[in-house]
Design a protein around this motif. Sequence first.
Motif, PDB file in Angstrom:
ATOM      1  N   ALA A   1       5.122  11.291  -1.328  1.00 50.26           N
ATOM      2  CA  ALA A   1       4.946  10.201  -0.362  1.00 50.26           C
ATOM      3  C   ALA A   1       3.470   9.937  -0.101  1.00 50.26           C
ATOM      4  N   ALA A   2       2.671  11.001   0.004  1.00 50.30           N
ATOM      5  CA  ALA A   2       1.238  10.820   0.226  1.00 50.30           C
ATOM      6  C   ALA A   2       0.573  10.156  -0.977  1.00 50.30           C
ATOM      7  N   LEU A   3       1.094  10.421  -2.181  1.00 54.48           N
ATOM      8  CA  LEU A   3       0.527   9.809  -3.387  1.00 54.48           C
ATOM      9  C   LEU A   3       0.655   8.287  -3.363  1.00 54.48           C
ATOM     10  N   ILE A   4       1.682   7.761  -2.703  1.00 49.75           N
ATOM     11  CA  ILE A   4       1.844   6.307  -2.624  1.00 49.75           C
ATOM     12  C   ILE A   4       0.620   5.682  -1.953  1.00 49.75           C
ATOM     13  N   PHE A   5       0.153   6.285  -0.879  1.00 50.46           N
ATOM     14  CA  PHE A   5      -1.007   5.754  -0.164  1.00 50.46           C
ATOM     15  C   PHE A   5      -2.292   5.954  -0.968  1.00 50.46           C
ATOM     16  N   ILE A   6      -2.368   7.054  -1.715  1.00 50.59           N
ATOM     17  CA  ILE A   6      -3.524   7.252  -2.593  1.00 50.59           C
ATOM     18  C   ILE A   6      -3.573   6.156  -3.651  1.00 50.59           C
ATOM     19  N   GLY A   7      -2.419   5.871  -4.261  1.00 54.74           N
ATOM     20  CA  GLY A   7      -2.372   4.811  -5.272  1.00 54.74           C
ATOM     21  C   GLY A   7      -2.703   3.450  -4.694  1.00 54.74           C
ATOM     22  N   PHE A   8      -2.172   3.164  -3.502  1.00 52.15           N
ATOM     23  CA  PHE A   8      -2.442   1.879  -2.852  1.00 52.15           C
ATOM     24  C   PHE A   8      -3.936   1.704  -2.586  1.00 52.15           C
ATOM     25  N   ALA A   9      -4.560   2.726  -2.013  1.00 48.65           N
ATOM     26  CA  ALA A   9      -5.984   2.635  -1.681  1.00 48.65           C
ATOM     27  C   ALA A   9      -6.835   2.513  -2.934  1.00 48.65           C
ATOM     28  N   THR A  10      -6.504   3.287  -3.966  1.00 48.22           N
ATOM     29  CA  THR A  10      -7.302   3.272  -5.191  1.00 48.22           C
ATOM     30  C   THR A  10      -7.283   1.910  -5.856  1.00 48.22           C
ATOM     31  N   VAL A  11      -6.093   1.352  -6.025  1.00 44.17           N
ATOM     32  CA  VAL A  11      -5.998   0.081  -6.742  1.00 44.17           C
ATOM     33  C   VAL A  11      -6.527  -1.077  -5.900  1.00 44.17           C
ATOM     34  N   THR A  12      -6.350  -1.021  -4.596  1.00 42.32           N
ATOM     35  CA  THR A  12      -6.959  -2.047  -3.751  1.00 42.32           C
ATOM     36  C   THR A  12      -8.473  -2.044  -3.924  1.00 42.32           C
ATOM     37  N   MET A  13      -9.064  -0.864  -3.926  1.00 42.12           N
ATOM     38  CA  MET A  13     -10.509  -0.755  -4.114  1.00 42.12           C
ATOM     39  C   MET A  13     -10.925  -1.245  -5.502  1.00 42.12           C
ATOM     40  N   LEU A  14     -10.246  -0.783  -6.544  1.00 41.49           N
ATOM     41  CA  LEU A  14     -10.639  -1.125  -7.911  1.00 41.49           C
ATOM     42  C   LEU A  14     -10.433  -2.611  -8.213  1.00 41.49           C
ATOM     43  N   THR A  15      -9.283  -3.146  -7.811  1.00 41.87           N
ATOM     44  CA  THR A  15      -8.995  -4.550  -8.094  1.00 41.87           C
ATOM     45  C   THR A  15      -9.971  -5.472  -7.371  1.00 41.87           C
ATOM     46  N   THR A  16     -10.247  -5.175  -6.120  1.00 38.68           N
ATOM     47  CA  THR A  16     -11.181  -6.003  -5.356  1.00 38.68           C
ATOM     48  C   THR A  16     -12.594  -5.874  -5.908  1.00 38.68           C
ATOM     49  N   ALA A  17     -13.007  -4.666  -6.273  1.00 42.43           N
ATOM     50  CA  ALA A  17     -14.336  -4.477  -6.844  1.00 42.43           C
ATOM     51  C   ALA A  17     -14.467  -5.202  -8.178  1.00 42.43           C
ATOM     52  N   ASN A  18     -13.452  -5.089  -9.016  1.00 42.43           N
ATOM     53  CA  ASN A  18     -13.472  -5.768 -10.311  1.00 42.43           C
ATOM     54  C   ASN A  18     -13.580  -7.275 -10.128  1.00 42.43           C
ATOM     55  N   ALA A  19     -12.741  -7.840  -9.251  1.00 41.42           N
ATOM     56  CA  ALA A  19     -12.779  -9.284  -9.017  1.00 41.42           C
ATOM     57  C   ALA A  19     -14.102  -9.717  -8.412  1.00 41.42           C
ATOM     58  N   PHE A  20     -14.645  -8.918  -7.492  1.00 41.91           N
ATOM     59  CA  PHE A  20     -15.930  -9.250  -6.870  1.00 41.91           C
ATOM     60  C   PHE A  20     -17.027  -9.311  -7.923  1.00 41.91           C
ATOM     61  N   VAL A  21     -17.070  -8.310  -8.803  1.00 41.39           N
ATOM     62  CA  VAL A  21     -18.115  -8.267  -9.829  1.00 41.39           C
ATOM     63  C   VAL A  21     -17.970  -9.442 -10.785  1.00 41.39           C
ATOM     64  N   GLN A  22     -16.744  -9.727 -11.226  1.00 41.97           N
ATOM     65  CA  GLN A  22     -16.554 -10.803 -12.205  1.00 41.97           C
ATOM     66  C   GLN A  22     -16.827 -12.183 -11.618  1.00 41.97           C
ATOM     67  N   THR A  23     -16.302 -12.441 -10.427  1.00 45.99           N
ATOM     68  CA  THR A  23     -16.394 -13.791  -9.875  1.00 45.99           C
ATOM     69  C   THR A  23     -17.777 -14.110  -9.324  1.00 45.99           C
ATOM     70  N   THR A  24     -18.581 -13.111  -9.015  1.00 50.74           N
ATOM     71  CA  THR A  24     -19.913 -13.387  -8.465  1.00 50.74           C
ATOM     72  C   THR A  24     -21.023 -13.205  -9.491  1.00 50.74           C
ATOM     73  N   SER A  25     -20.690 -12.802 -10.718  1.00 44.63           N
ATOM     74  CA  SER A  25     -21.715 -12.598 -11.748  1.00 44.63           C
ATOM     75  C   SER A  25     -21.921 -13.866 -12.559  1.00 44.63           C
ATOM     76  N   ASP A  26     -23.124 -14.041 -13.047  1.00 44.52           N
ATOM     77  CA  ASP A  26     -23.445 -15.165 -13.915  1.00 44.52           C
ATOM     78  C   ASP A  26     -22.637 -15.040 -15.205  1.00 44.52           C
ATOM     79  N   ALA A  27     -22.025 -16.155 -15.640  1.00 45.39           N
ATOM     80  CA  ALA A  27     -21.181 -16.127 -16.839  1.00 45.39           C
ATOM     81  C   ALA A  27     -21.949 -15.696 -18.077  1.00 45.39           C
ATOM     82  N   ALA A  28     -23.249 -15.966 -18.119  1.00 49.94           N
ATOM     83  CA  ALA A  28     -24.041 -15.640 -19.302  1.00 49.94           C
ATOM     84  C   ALA A  28     -24.203 -14.140 -19.500  1.00 49.94           C
ATOM     85  N   VAL A  29     -24.101 -13.363 -18.432  1.00 48.44           N
ATOM     86  CA  VAL A  29     -24.277 -11.899 -18.541  1.00 48.44           C
ATOM     87  C   VAL A  29     -23.036 -11.156 -18.072  1.00 48.44           C
TER      88      VAL A  29
END
Length: 472
Positions: free
Chosen positions: A309-337
């Motif tokens: 049961a505790a692993l569910i919250f670990i998975g939720f927190a991890t993927v929320t962090m990773l998905t948001t970080a990935n989207a933040f980096v991609q959407t705010t970076s210059d397309a050329a780089v």
Amino acid sequence: MFRSLSSYNYRLWFIGALVSNIGAWMQSTAQSWVVLTVLTDNDAVAVGITMALQFGPQLLLVPITGLIADRFDRRKILMLTQSALMLLGVGLGLLLLLGHAELWHLYVFALLLGIVNALDGPARQTFVSDLVDEHNMSNAVALNSASFNAARMIGPALAGLLIVVIGSGWVFIVNAATFLAVLFALYKLRTSELRTHPRAPRQRGQLAEGFRYVRSRPDLLVIFIIVFIMGAFGMNFPIFASTMAVELGGDAGSYGLLSSILAIGSLTGALLAARRDRARMRVIIGAVGLFAVAAFVASVMPTFWTFAAALIFIGFATVTMLTTANAFVQTTSDAAVRGRVMALYMAVLMGGAPFGAPIVGGIANAWGPRWALAAAGVAALLACVFALTWAVMARNLRVQLHPDSRWRLVVTHAGRTLPVSSIVPEDFSEQIAFTSPISLPALSGQKRRTRPAGADDVSPAKARAGESAERA
């Protein structure tokens, strides 16, 4: 939530990637179990070394792999890398089926998988921008994560079942077969509908351009530090799940079940991220804090099901962090780089494993898996405190009482006499406070006011004096 699937190309890619991801999770589960229980006597350090060899090339080859993703056709790159991963799966499966596999064989294959994945990762991450428009990119990134975690929910459980029924060698063969789905999807894409990206020029200095760009973006630097800490100490799930399965008296099926339960929270986090219109820094910080709490709780759970049961919250927190970080980096970076920036991101994420995985494995061997989980919680807590400190200092933030309620707190910029929520809508003020990549212009803290009736009778000097008194 699923708006990107309206695109034919993205829909085809999503289905093919889902099938391939299921196979990849099956192989990852089988590989860790073979190292832990077949080729060693429950040696968590060996599992950590395998992970380090598999993720180390992400760090060493980052200047080259990002430039390749920016300079060449990403679809062709993916066809080559996915074919190579399929052949490696076949080779390792045959070694196990024929009974010739030794620990050093697993180490070699882990290193080769790491080299190919180092080339595959930046191209696969940025290929999303070729499939959808800018408006849907954040949603497409989140759905990619949902596909990845849906596969995590299915793959490990299926691998655990196959290991018990037919043996671990066949798991690698089945994984190799799943690559046919993504190769078929890449072949059937409508190339005329693919978006073109700026190609990196053939000139000196292009290898280091991604480093220079990230260095000029403090917000990206903070995200990279968070991701490195979490990748090094927090995301060693094969170590946590396999050693805790043994600690709680489980077998390969229990290990696979724990990995699938972890994916329940991961999939939930990814789908909720798909609903957001854009990525925000405050979501990343909050998710890291939640991971720290969940890791501490998981480390003291007494039974298999409470730990699950505790692993569910670990998975939720991890993927929320990773998905948001990935989207933040991609959407705010210059397309050329973008390819080089994402290569750096993947290098930081995966490259933390060679540093942290052996340490976490050593803690699990010396003091037990519960202490390894607690160490992951401490690392996440430090990352959260660091990010919060940066947000407060870089944005010059402060917390103050709302003028209309003595119990309500608002976050605003120091020096303003009114809370941000009284100047702009509250939801937008939070976006300014936590996601603005540049310094905000100096504001007087006052709403723009229309001149009341009779204002023409007031001299400019008196008006300025009145405004000064009002500000004071």
